[in-house]
Write a protein that holds these residues in place. Structure first.
Motif, PDB file in Angstrom:
ATOM      1  N   ARG A  42       0.822  -1.218   0.000  1.00 55.27           N
ATOM      2  CA  ARG A  42       0.000   0.000   0.000  1.00 55.27           C
ATOM      3  C   ARG A  42       0.852   1.264   0.000  1.00 55.27           C
ATOM      4  NH1 ARG A  42      -2.218  -0.321   6.267  1.00 55.27           N
ATOM      5  NH2 ARG A  42      -0.232  -0.999   7.153  1.00 55.27           N
ATOM      6  N   SER A  43       2.050   1.195  -0.627  1.00 57.92           N
ATOM      7  CA  SER A  43       2.917   2.379  -0.610  1.00 57.92           C
ATOM      8  C   SER A  43       2.241   3.524  -1.364  1.00 57.92           C
ATOM      9  CB  SER A  43       4.264   2.065  -1.268  1.00 57.92           C
ATOM     10  OG  SER A  43       4.106   1.949  -2.661  1.00 57.92           O
ATOM     11  N   ARG A  44       2.679   4.738  -1.022  1.00 51.04           N
ATOM     12  CA  ARG A  44       2.113   5.925  -1.676  1.00 51.04           C
ATOM     13  C   ARG A  44       2.482   5.984  -3.143  1.00 51.04           C
ATOM     14  NH1 ARG A  44       3.469  11.109   2.040  1.00 51.04           N
ATOM     15  NH2 ARG A  44       2.671  10.341   4.010  1.00 51.04           N
TER      16      ARG A  44
ATOM     17  N   SER B 108       1.184  -5.424   5.161  1.00 47.12           N
ATOM     18  CA  SER B 108       1.888  -6.308   6.100  1.00 47.12           C
ATOM     19  C   SER B 108       1.022  -6.747   7.285  1.00 47.12           C
ATOM     20  CB  SER B 108       3.157  -5.624   6.617  1.00 47.12           C
ATOM     21  OG  SER B 108       2.826  -4.543   7.448  1.00 47.12           O
ATOM     22  N   LYS B 109      -0.087  -6.066   7.510  1.00 49.75           N
ATOM     23  CA  LYS B 109      -0.944  -6.450   8.638  1.00 49.75           C
ATOM     24  C   LYS B 109      -2.152  -7.272   8.172  1.00 49.75           C
ATOM     25  CE  LYS B 109       1.488  -3.910  11.568  1.00 49.75           C
ATOM     26  NZ  LYS B 109       2.633  -3.709  10.660  1.00 49.75           N
ATOM     27  N   THR B 110      -2.168  -7.628   6.887  1.00 48.20           N
ATOM     28  CA  THR B 110      -3.283  -8.439   6.369  1.00 48.20           C
ATOM     29  C   THR B 110      -3.005  -9.909   6.688  1.00 48.20           C
ATOM     30  OG1 THR B 110      -3.489  -6.909   4.514  1.00 48.20           O
ATOM     31  CG2 THR B 110      -4.626  -9.016   4.290  1.00 48.20           C
TER      32      THR B 110
ATOM     33  N   ASP C 109       3.920  -7.816 -11.774  1.00 51.95           N
ATOM     34  CA  ASP C 109       5.040  -7.809 -10.827  1.00 51.95           C
ATOM     35  C   ASP C 109       5.734  -6.451 -10.865  1.00 51.95           C
ATOM     36  OD1 ASP C 109       7.222  -8.334  -9.261  1.00 51.95           O
ATOM     37  OD2 ASP C 109       7.892 -10.103 -10.376  1.00 51.95           O
ATOM     38  N   VAL C 110       5.630  -5.708  -9.771  1.00 50.06           N
ATOM     39  CA  VAL C 110       6.227  -4.368  -9.723  1.00 50.06           C
ATOM     40  C   VAL C 110       7.649  -4.407  -9.145  1.00 50.06           C
ATOM     41  CG1 VAL C 110       5.919  -2.007  -8.849  1.00 50.06           C
ATOM     42  CG2 VAL C 110       3.918  -3.360  -9.472  1.00 50.06           C
ATOM     43  N   GLY C 111       7.947  -5.429  -8.391  1.00 48.42           N
ATOM     44  CA  GLY C 111       9.210  -5.488  -7.641  1.00 48.42           C
ATOM     45  C   GLY C 111      10.459  -5.406  -8.505  1.00 48.42           C
TER      46      GLY C 111
HETATM   47  P1  NAP Z   1       7.385  -0.066   0.068  1.00 50.31           P
HETATM   48  O1  NAP Z   1       7.191   1.401   0.184  1.00 50.31           O
HETATM   49  O2  NAP Z   1       8.465  -0.741   0.839  1.00 50.31           O
HETATM   50  O3  NAP Z   1       5.998  -0.762   0.444  1.00 50.31           O
HETATM   51  C1  NAP Z   1       5.894  -2.129   0.578  1.00 50.31           C
HETATM   52  C2  NAP Z   1       4.473  -2.482   0.913  1.00 50.31           C
HETATM   53  O4  NAP Z   1       4.407  -3.889   1.073  1.00 50.31           O
HETATM   54  C3  NAP Z   1       3.967  -1.859   2.220  1.00 50.31           C
HETATM   55  O5  NAP Z   1       2.637  -1.425   2.059  1.00 50.31           O
HETATM   56  C4  NAP Z   1       4.047  -3.009   3.214  1.00 50.31           C
HETATM   57  O6  NAP Z   1       3.031  -2.996   4.199  1.00 50.31           O
HETATM   58  C5  NAP Z   1       3.791  -4.207   2.322  1.00 50.31           C
HETATM   59  N1  NAP Z   1       4.376  -5.416   2.880  1.00 50.31           N
HETATM   60  C6  NAP Z   1       5.617  -5.593   3.398  1.00 50.31           C
HETATM   61  N2  NAP Z   1       5.775  -6.857   3.815  1.00 50.31           N
HETATM   62  C7  NAP Z   1       4.613  -7.493   3.570  1.00 50.31           C
HETATM   63  C8  NAP Z   1       4.151  -8.816   3.769  1.00 50.31           C
HETATM   64  N3  NAP Z   1       4.928  -9.758   4.324  1.00 50.31           N
HETATM   65  N4  NAP Z   1       2.894  -9.127   3.393  1.00 50.31           N
HETATM   66  C9  NAP Z   1       2.116  -8.181   2.813  1.00 50.31           C
HETATM   67  N5  NAP Z   1       2.483  -6.916   2.590  1.00 50.31           N
HETATM   68  C10 NAP Z   1       3.723  -6.577   2.973  1.00 50.31           C
HETATM   69  O7  NAP Z   1       7.601  -0.523  -1.417  1.00 50.31           O
HETATM   70  P2  NAP Z   1       7.291   0.206  -2.832  1.00 50.31           P
HETATM   71  O8  NAP Z   1       8.021   1.482  -2.907  1.00 50.31           O
HETATM   72  O9  NAP Z   1       5.846   0.164  -3.141  1.00 50.31           O
HETATM   73  O10 NAP Z   1       8.038  -0.841  -3.785  1.00 50.31           O
HETATM   74  C11 NAP Z   1       7.686  -2.194  -3.875  1.00 50.31           C
HETATM   75  C12 NAP Z   1       8.604  -2.891  -4.861  1.00 50.31           C
HETATM   76  O11 NAP Z   1       8.423  -2.303  -6.140  1.00 50.31           O
HETATM   77  C13 NAP Z   1      10.100  -2.717  -4.571  1.00 50.31           C
HETATM   78  O12 NAP Z   1      10.754  -3.889  -4.978  1.00 50.31           O
HETATM   79  C14 NAP Z   1      10.511  -1.546  -5.440  1.00 50.31           C
HETATM   80  O13 NAP Z   1      11.878  -1.578  -5.779  1.00 50.31           O
HETATM   81  C15 NAP Z   1       9.649  -1.788  -6.635  1.00 50.31           C
HETATM   82  N6  NAP Z   1       9.306  -0.617  -7.444  1.00 50.31           N
HETATM   83  C16 NAP Z   1       9.328  -0.813  -8.784  1.00 50.31           C
HETATM   84  C17 NAP Z   1       8.934   0.203  -9.629  1.00 50.31           C
HETATM   85  C18 NAP Z   1       8.922  -0.065 -11.109  1.00 50.31           C
HETATM   86  O14 NAP Z   1       8.887   0.844 -11.883  1.00 50.31           O
HETATM   87  N7  NAP Z   1       8.908  -1.336 -11.523  1.00 50.31           N
HETATM   88  C19 NAP Z   1       8.523   1.437  -9.126  1.00 50.31           C
HETATM   89  C20 NAP Z   1       8.501   1.598  -7.748  1.00 50.31           C
HETATM   90  C21 NAP Z   1       8.874   0.563  -6.911  1.00 50.31           C
HETATM   91  P3  NAP Z   1       2.908  -1.830   5.323  1.00 50.31           P
HETATM   92  O15 NAP Z   1       2.300  -0.666   4.622  1.00 50.31           O
HETATM   93  O16 NAP Z   1       2.005  -2.421   6.332  1.00 50.31           O
HETATM   94  O17 NAP Z   1       4.296  -1.571   5.797  1.00 50.31           O
END
Ligand code: NAP
Length: 286
Positions: free
Chosen positions: A167-169, A195-197, A233-235
């Protein structure tokens, strides 16, 4: 059979269109190419890579970019001064402040200081709020890139059940808003997990579309999805000279109907959508 959603190919098509618009609409009429400003603080290696990729993308398309790289100990006051400079510079059409910021910098304060008309990342509350209200605004690039990719492959999202993990911004929340909005594309029924689901599998097993932005390599496994689902897949993770996603590619491939590869799926779409937003800002600015 699983079809891969080719972000590289679509991003290339969009870049070609952008080049033509710059040539025909902007250069001929206004004699000034669009200009993206980038402010980077500190030495985070991922941020440096992302920024270099954005600069390279600008060069490839023929958009001007200016980078201000500030040292790790830059104060909030100094950063706000640089943002003020970008806000006031008439030659900068749009700009971004690369996130995440160092801990001593207040991210909310920094984002609020960006002129919404130049906020090509779409993170300012004015743009974010307008997005949530189905109004015209700059939408965050990754979310926009995902929607564009789904549209290109004619994947219907209206009436479908979408589960988002994270749920990141910058990713999870904006894509949850856009998928569920009363608009086209939109009208999906969305569950936003984090992470709290408890028991995320319960949701993912029912989902028609799963968007994974959790930041944990290989988090979504094949056994967590139903056959024929669409997996985005965004990761992005660097691992032993390889780039991995948040999806365990080999267990999901073959079970999903569509899947974005990493690399070559959402990443190139994110970069090109930032350029598209800059182009829109440039057109608005002339
Ligand atoms: P982030 O700010 O770290 O947010 C991660 C989210 O995942 C948070 O909402 C967190 O929950 C949740 N989470 C963490 N552990 C979890 C679990 N075990 N079960 C369920 N949910 C969980 O990450 P982000 O910035 O959105 O980035 C995510 C990934 O996308 C990263 O790998 C980043 O490098 C990548 N990314 C890729 C692009 C692209 O263009 N492809 C762009 C941006 C980011 P909480 O809110 O409760 O902490």
């Amino acid at each position: 059979m699983t079809q891969l959603l080719d972000g590289n190919l679509l991003a290339k098509e969009i870049k070609n269109k952008i080049c033509k618009i710059i040539e025909k609409k902007i250069l001929k009429k206004h004699k000034r190419i669009p200009h993206l400003g980038i402010i980077l603080t500190g030495n985070n290696s991922s941020s440096i890579t992302y920024v270099n990729n954005k600069i390279k993308e600008c060069e490839n398309i023929g958009i001007k970019s200016s980078l201000i790289h500030l040292p790790i100990n830059t104060s909030e006051k100094e950063l706000l001064e640089k943002i003020k400079g970008m806000n006031q510079n008439p030659h900068i059409d749009g700009f971004i402040v690369q996130l995440p910021l160092e801990k001593h910098l207040n991210q909310d304060k920094i984002i609020l200081s960006i002129n919404p008309k130049k906020d090509v990342d779409g993170f300012h509350p004015e743009n974010f709020g307008k997005m949530a209200l189905d109004m015209k605004a700059f939408f965050p690039a990754t979310a926009l890139g995902i929607l564009t990719l789904l549209e290109k492959y004619k994947i219907q999202i209206s009436g479908k059940y979408t589960v988002i993990i994270g749920r990141s911004r910058i990713v999870g929340r904006p894509i949850s808003i856009l998928m569920s909005r009363k608009n086209n594309p939109g009208n999906s029924t969305v569950t936003l997990t984090h992470s709290k689901t408890p028991n995320i599998e319960f949701y993912t097993k029912q989902a028609d579309i799963i968007i994974v932005a959790v930041g944990i390599p290989g988090f979504l496994k094949g056994k967590m999805i139903k056959k024929g689902s669409i997996v985005i897949d965004v990761g992005i993770h660097s691992h032993e000279k390889k780039i991995l996603g948040d999806v365990d590619f080999y267990s999901v491939y073959g079970k999903a109907s569509y899947l974005t590869p990493v690399p070559g799926g959402v990443g190139p779409m994110t970069r090109v959508m930032l350029i598209k937003n800059t182009l829109i800002a440039a057109l608005n600015n002339r």
